[in-house]
Design a protein around this motif. Structure first.
Motif, mmCIF file in Angstrom:
data_model
loop_
_atom_site.group_PDB
_atom_site.id
_atom_site.type_symbol
_atom_site.label_atom_id
_atom_site.label_comp_id
_atom_site.label_asym_id
_atom_site.label_seq_id
_atom_site.Cartn_x
_atom_site.Cartn_y
_atom_site.Cartn_z
ATOM 1 N N ASN A 1 -5.545 -22.262 7.195
ATOM 2 C CA ASN A 1 -4.283 -21.702 7.582
ATOM 3 C C ASN A 1 -4.259 -20.266 7.857
ATOM 4 N N ALA A 2 -3.625 -19.756 8.815
ATOM 5 C CA ALA A 2 -3.563 -18.417 8.978
ATOM 6 C C ALA A 2 -2.792 -17.743 8.051
ATOM 7 N N ALA A 3 -1.871 -18.300 7.626
ATOM 8 C CA ALA A 3 -0.969 -17.593 6.323
ATOM 9 C C ALA A 3 -1.968 -17.223 5.288
ATOM 10 N N SER A 4 -2.935 -17.804 4.666
ATOM 11 C CA SER A 4 -3.278 -17.544 3.460
ATOM 12 C C SER A 4 -4.575 -16.520 3.866
ATOM 13 N N GLY A 5 -5.159 -16.701 5.136
ATOM 14 C CA GLY A 5 -5.859 -15.533 5.545
ATOM 15 C C GLY A 5 -5.177 -14.306 5.843
ATOM 16 N N GLY A 6 -4.108 -14.219 6.346
ATOM 17 C CA GLY A 6 -3.304 -12.979 6.469
ATOM 18 C C GLY A 6 -3.254 -12.430 5.106
ATOM 19 N N ILE A 7 -2.681 -13.051 4.052
ATOM 20 C CA ILE A 7 -2.488 -12.795 2.796
ATOM 21 C C ILE A 7 -3.521 -11.956 2.090
ATOM 22 N N VAL A 8 -4.848 -12.636 2.154
ATOM 23 C CA VAL A 8 -5.948 -12.272 1.543
ATOM 24 C C VAL A 8 -6.766 -11.068 2.230
ATOM 25 N N VAL A 9 -6.410 -10.984 3.519
ATOM 26 C CA VAL A 9 -6.790 -9.781 4.401
ATOM 27 C C VAL A 9 -5.819 -8.490 3.959
ATOM 28 N N GLY A 10 -4.683 -8.995 3.802
ATOM 29 C CA GLY A 10 -3.661 -7.869 3.487
ATOM 30 C C GLY A 10 -4.058 -7.041 2.074
ATOM 31 N N LEU A 11 -4.486 -8.091 1.359
ATOM 32 C CA LEU A 11 -5.038 -7.567 -0.157
ATOM 33 C C LEU A 11 -6.442 -6.728 0.062
ATOM 34 N N MET A 12 -7.099 -7.120 1.217
ATOM 35 C CA MET A 12 -8.485 -6.371 1.466
ATOM 36 C C MET A 12 -8.192 -4.895 1.954
ATOM 37 N N VAL A 13 -7.094 -4.795 3.144
ATOM 38 C CA VAL A 13 -6.736 -3.635 3.424
ATOM 39 C C VAL A 13 -5.912 -2.785 2.696
ATOM 40 N N LEU A 14 -5.507 -3.404 1.376
ATOM 41 C CA LEU A 14 -4.466 -2.619 0.471
ATOM 42 C C LEU A 14 -5.151 -1.121 0.205
ATOM 43 N N PRO A 15 -6.486 -1.272 -0.362
ATOM 44 C CA PRO A 15 -6.822 -0.006 -0.926
ATOM 45 C C PRO A 15 -7.099 1.056 0.009
ATOM 46 N N THR A 16 -7.548 0.505 1.533
ATOM 47 C CA THR A 16 -7.368 1.433 2.488
ATOM 48 C C THR A 16 -6.201 2.394 2.684
ATOM 49 N N ILE A 17 -5.123 1.511 3.055
ATOM 50 C CA ILE A 17 -3.697 2.203 3.394
ATOM 51 C C ILE A 17 -3.262 3.011 1.787
ATOM 52 N N THR A 18 -3.376 2.392 0.618
ATOM 53 C CA THR A 18 -3.103 3.082 -0.303
ATOM 54 C C THR A 18 -3.824 4.372 -0.472
ATOM 55 N N GLY B 1 0.701 -1.243 0.062
ATOM 56 C CA GLY B 1 0.022 -0.161 -0.055
ATOM 57 C C GLY B 1 0.696 1.143 0.205
ATOM 58 N N LEU B 2 1.917 1.312 0.772
ATOM 59 C CA LEU B 2 2.990 2.331 0.713
ATOM 60 C C LEU B 2 3.464 2.723 -0.437
ATOM 61 N N ALA B 3 4.023 1.804 -1.066
ATOM 62 C CA ALA B 3 4.705 1.616 -2.346
ATOM 63 C C ALA B 3 3.674 2.027 -3.336
ATOM 64 N N THR B 4 2.520 1.796 -3.381
ATOM 65 C CA THR B 4 1.477 1.963 -4.340
ATOM 66 C C THR B 4 1.514 3.586 -4.275
ATOM 67 N N ALA B 5 1.126 3.843 -2.850
ATOM 68 C CA ALA B 5 0.758 5.365 -2.841
ATOM 69 C C ALA B 5 1.964 6.262 -3.222
ATOM 70 N N VAL B 6 3.137 5.729 -2.927
ATOM 71 C CA VAL B 6 4.307 6.680 -3.306
ATOM 72 C C VAL B 6 4.396 6.727 -4.665
ATOM 73 N N TYR B 7 4.146 5.675 -5.512
ATOM 74 C CA TYR B 7 4.208 5.673 -7.015
ATOM 75 C C TYR B 7 3.097 6.308 -7.615
#
Length: 233
Positions: free
Chosen positions: A84-101, A25-31
Motif C-alpha cells: 500500500n501507498a501509506a506504508s511506502g509514504g511513511i518509510v520514505v518520510g523517514l528516509m527524507v528526514l535526515p535531509t530536511i533536518t 524534520g522541522l521539529a528536530t531541527a528546531v530542537y
C-alpha cells in the motif's frame, strides 16, 4: 490511462513522505538549533547521519513486515492492502528526514545570534524566538530542504517497490497498492526490453517525465531561495 497511474502513485508517495518527514524534520531541527545542548547535539547529529546511510531495501522490508501489519491494519482493518501507498509514504518520510533536518538546522544555525538576543531582550520566550524569529529568518534554507526532500521522495525506487507494490492503479486511496514511476522503470528494465519496442520506449518516456519533474522542483527551489534569502552583515 498511460502514465497517469504512475504519476498518481508517485504523488501519493511524495505527499505521504512530506506529511511524515517535514513536521518531524522541522521539529528536530528546531530542537537541535534552539534547545539541545552541545552534548545532545553531538549524539543526535551522527544518529541522523546513520539513518541516512541505511539501505533503502531495509526501509522497504521494514514497511512490509512492520508498518503495514503492526500500525496500519490495527487502525484501518482489512481495507489495507499488503502492499500500500501509506506504508511506502511513511518509510520514505523517514528516509527524507535526515535531509530536511540537517539542511534546516544548518539554515537556523546561520541566523545571527544578535536577532535571538534582541528578541530575548524584548521579553520573548524561547518558543516564540524559534517560531517568530529563527524560522522566518531561515525560511529560504527550510524551503530548499523541503524541495530536496520532495525530490528524494520522487526519485526513491526500491523501498517504494517493496512497500507499495507494482500495481499501476489510478487511485488516491493510500491504503491500496500502487506503482510509482521509478518502480515502473525498475520493473520493466529488469527484463528483456528489445530496442525500439513499446517497453523500451516507455522506459525513456517515463524517465523523461521524471527529469522534467526534477527540473521543475530544482527551479522552484532556486526561486524560493532567491525570493526569501536574507543576507546579514
Amino acid at each position: 490511462f498511460g502514465v497517469l497511474p504512475l504519476l498518481a502513485g508517485t504523488a501519493l508517495i511524495t505527499a505521504g513522505a512530506i506529511l511524515v518527514g517535514l513536521p518531524l524534520g522541522l521539529a528536530t531541527a528546531v530542537y537541535l538549533s534552539e534547545y539541545a545542548t552541545r552534548r545532545v547535539r553531538a549524539v543526535l547529529k551522527p544518529v541522523l547521519e546513520v539513518l541516512a546511510g541505511i539501505p533503502t531495501v531495509v526501509f522497504g522490508y521494514f514497511a512490509l513486515n512492520l508498518v503495514t501489519p503492526t500500525i496500519l491494519r490495527p487502525v484501518f482493518g482489512d481495507s489495507v492492502f499488503i502492499f500500500n501507498a501509506a506504508s511506502g509514504g511513511i518509510v520514505v518520510g523517514l528516509m527524507v528526514l535526515p535531509t530536511i533536518t540537517s539542511l534546516s538546522e544548518d539554515a537556523m544555525a546561520a541566523v545571527p545570534r544578535s536577532l535571538r538576543a534582541a528578541a530575548y531582550a524584548l521579553g520573548a520566550r524561547r518558543r516564540t524566538v524559534a517560531l517568530r524569529v529563527v524560522i522566518p529568518a531561515a525560511l529560504s534554507g527550510i524551503a530548499s530542504a523541503t524541495i530536496l526532500g520532495i525530490a528524494r521522495a520522487v526519485g526513491e525506487t526500491m523501498a517504494v517497490t517493496i512497500a507499495a507494490g507494482a500495481t499501476p492503479n489510478l487511485t488516491w486511496n493510500p491504503l491500496e497498492s500502487i506503482q510509482t514511476m521509478t518502480a515502473f522503470i525498475a520493473q520493466v528494465a529488469s527484463g528483456d526490453a528489445p530496442t525500439g519496442s513499446v517497453e523500451y520506449q516507455a522506459i525513456f518516456a517515463v524517465g523523461l517525465a521524471l527529469f522534467v519533474i526534477t527540473l521543475a522542483l530544482n527551479s522552484v527551489s532556486h526561486r524560493l531561495v532567491r525570493r526569501y534569502r536574507q543576507a546579514y552583515a
